[in-house]
Design an enzyme around this catalytic site. Sequence first.
Site, short mmCIF file in Angstrom:
data_model
loop_
_atom_site.label_atom_id
_atom_site.label_comp_id
_atom_site.label_asym_id
_atom_site.label_seq_id
_atom_site.Cartn_x
_atom_site.Cartn_y
_atom_site.Cartn_z
N ASP A 1 -44.66 -12.44 19.44
CA ASP A 1 -44.99 -12.16 18.37
C ASP A 1 -45.57 -10.70 17.91
O ASP A 1 -46.21 -10.17 18.59
CB ASP A 1 -46.22 -13.16 18.18
N SER B 1 -38.26 -1.69 5.21
CA SER B 1 -39.32 -1.91 4.11
C SER B 1 -38.84 -2.78 3.12
O SER B 1 -37.98 -3.76 3.36
CB SER B 1 -39.66 -0.49 3.58
N LYS C 1 -45.75 -3.38 2.42
CA LYS C 1 -44.68 -2.51 2.59
C LYS C 1 -45.03 -1.05 2.14
O LYS C 1 -44.53 -0.06 2.66
CB LYS C 1 -43.41 -3.12 1.74
#
Length: 275
Positions: free
Chosen positions: A70, A147, A165
């Site tokens: 993860d 992004s 982002k």
Amino acid sequence: MTDSTYLDGFLKGHVAFITGGGSGINLGIAKNMAAAGAKIAICGRTFSKLEAAADEIRAFGVDVFPVAADVRDLEAMEKAFLETEAALGSVSIAVAGAAGNFMCEVKDMTYNGFKTVIDIDLMGSFNTAKAAYDQLKKTKGSLLFISAGQSLDAHSHQAHVCAAKAGVDKLMQTLAIEWGPGGIRCNSIIPGPIDGTEGMKRLTTPETLPMLINAVPARRLGTVDDIGRAAVFLSSPFASYISGAVLPVDGGLTLGGSGMFNFAAQQFNAGKKSK
Ligand code: COA
């Protein structure tokens, strides 16, 4: 369908580690890098999903290593990079692609909802970069972040993604400055709306999709190969002097306001014709 002929050998000798590589855009990046000759490690939360994706990537004739971790867990990411190095060799291309998203206005968003996306997108990118550093330093490698347009422009129902982002792109540029002297290049891709992806399922409906396509100057959705090819280029020696760049691969969607202006211009022309 990835066409391997023109990519052949572009990334031969490279080892690419791609987070979120079990599906969507990141699997597309993995396949394009495999078509270019790189060995591939794909990282995600669910091993069975990674195994299925690994079989698809092996069709390109390269070694593939699926590794479950993860991105929110730095120790797990460090272990995944070490296991990859033992299996395939030192990583020379790291792609921080794992992301999470849902549509929600801030007034309805819980603390944990906002934090979950920050943790996956921003902290996950930080953890990937940290865990990749030792190997990228050895290989003088490339670090690529996936992004989103939300980094550049505010989007309603997307405060968590906009904040995450924008952070990813500033993290990337800071790393380009800090790690450039060690030979590591850092860049971001901003994908436009990409056909068949989880993101598109979450952010559009059959009613809104035509409006979105109309807002793209290229007047089409992108494909995972559009992003995969850009990722191959930015990670290859052909981009050896490109670092700190945020590259939109979006048919022009992020050109400020062009979509709405073009829509208004179409309406204006339609109005003139009807007179
Ligand atoms: N609207 C509002 N809040 C939401 C939500 C939605 N549609 N989906 C999740 N949340 C909130 C949950 O309610 C929870 O907050 P709470 O504990 O205060 O109730 C929090 O987000 C975490 O949700 P959970 O499902 O436990 O997180 P997860 O780690 O299992 O999943 C997500 C993370 C929510 C981002 C999930 O959508 C995901 O795994 N996405 C991966 C794929 C993806 O999004 N791809 C597209 C990328 S563009």
